[in-house]
Write a protein that holds these residues in place. Structure first.
Motif, PDB file in Angstrom:
ATOM      1  N   ILE A   1       0.649  -1.673   0.246  1.00 31.43           N
ATOM      2  CA  ILE A   1      -0.624  -0.051  -0.477  1.00 31.43           C
ATOM      3  C   ILE A   1       1.030   1.924   0.118  1.00 31.43           C
ATOM      4  O   ILE A   1       0.502   2.133  -0.951  1.00 31.43           O
ATOM      5  N   ARG A   2       1.863   1.636   0.845  1.00 32.16           N
ATOM      6  CA  ARG A   2       2.772   2.470   0.751  1.00 32.16           C
ATOM      7  C   ARG A   2       3.574   2.412  -0.379  1.00 32.16           C
ATOM      8  O   ARG A   2       3.577   4.154  -1.091  1.00 32.16           O
ATOM      9  N   LEU A   3       3.782   1.681  -1.212  1.00 34.28           N
ATOM     10  CA  LEU A   3       4.362   1.660  -2.590  1.00 34.28           C
ATOM     11  C   LEU A   3       3.733   2.121  -3.563  1.00 34.28           C
ATOM     12  O   LEU A   3       4.309   2.948  -4.260  1.00 34.28           O
ATOM     13  N   ARG A   4       2.776   1.984  -3.084  1.00 37.29           N
ATOM     14  CA  ARG A   4       1.713   2.053  -4.630  1.00 37.29           C
ATOM     15  C   ARG A   4       1.524   4.229  -4.794  1.00 37.29           C
ATOM     16  O   ARG A   4       1.358   4.495  -5.182  1.00 37.29           O
ATOM     17  N   LYS A   5       1.027   3.988  -2.849  1.00 36.72           N
ATOM     18  CA  LYS A   5       1.017   5.551  -3.284  1.00 36.72           C
ATOM     19  C   LYS A   5       2.660   6.409  -3.138  1.00 36.72           C
ATOM     20  O   LYS A   5       2.024   7.505  -4.273  1.00 36.72           O
ATOM     21  N   ARG A   6       3.227   5.328  -2.919  1.00 35.73           N
ATOM     22  CA  ARG A   6       4.565   6.397  -3.607  1.00 35.73           C
ATOM     23  C   ARG A   6       5.199   6.551  -5.112  1.00 35.73           C
ATOM     24  O   ARG A   6       5.418   7.261  -4.952  1.00 35.73           O
TER      25      ARG A   6
END
Length: 181
Positions: free
Chosen positions: A173-178
């Motif tokens: 989830i954090r990677l997709r946001k970044r």
């Protein structure tokens, strides 16, 4: 093949040489994600699901554990989607002579299983570990659930796997946001 709007349902059976020895039918009330694995079910008595599973078992001469996936359409009919030749997540909940399907199989092989309280038609069951993973504070976990408190090593192992899965999901989830996806 066309899309059929409805509710996901499943029938798990134990059969021998084309004869159903016992089974259980459920409808999905909650899934882990949209159209994903079921986490909460309600036990139902659906004659169409029962008859369909029995007909396929007889015609194919099946033995062992099988799961039948259905969609219950608004008019009440059960449309079968597929057969899974394996134990499914509800198999241990099916009453056969006061035991689950796995216990009945163990009995047929000469073993002895401890007596169980199994869910009755109309009861709601939170499936382990899916509902715990979906929502650790779920109100469904206060009712009928199949958390293996009597097997601490299994419980620790599954909870450890859940912790790893949760960390991986949070990382994604954090990677997709970044990455802006």
């Amino acid at each position: 093949q066309e899309f059929a709007e409805g509710v996901s349902a499943n029938r798990a059976v134990l059969c021998e040489r084309g004869r159903v020895l016992g089974g259980i039918s459920v409808i999905a009330l909650q899934t882990t994600v949209e159209r994903g694995p079921t986490s909460v079910v309600r036990v139902v008595d659906h004659p169409g699901m029962t008859a369909s599973a029995e007909a396929f078992v007889a015609r194919l001469g099946l033995s062992g554990f099988h799961g039948f996936d259905f969609v219950l359409v608004p008019d009440g009919r059960a449309l079968m989607l597929e057969i899974n030749p394996r134990v499914t997540p509800i198999s241990h909940l099916a009453p056969v002579c006061g035991q689950g399907l796995a216990a009945a199989m163990l009995g047929a092989m000469g073993g002895e299983a401890p007596p169980l309280r199994l869910p009755a038609v109309g009861e709601t069951v939170a499936l382990f570990p899916n509902e715990l993973a979906r929502d650790p504070a779920s109100s469904h976990l206060q009712g009928w659930h199949d958390i293996p408190f009597d097997d601490p090593s299994l419980l620790r192992s599954v909870l450890g796997d859940l912790a790893v899965t949760t960390r991986i999901t949070q990382f994604r989830i954090r990677l997709r946001k970044r990455l802006g996806r």
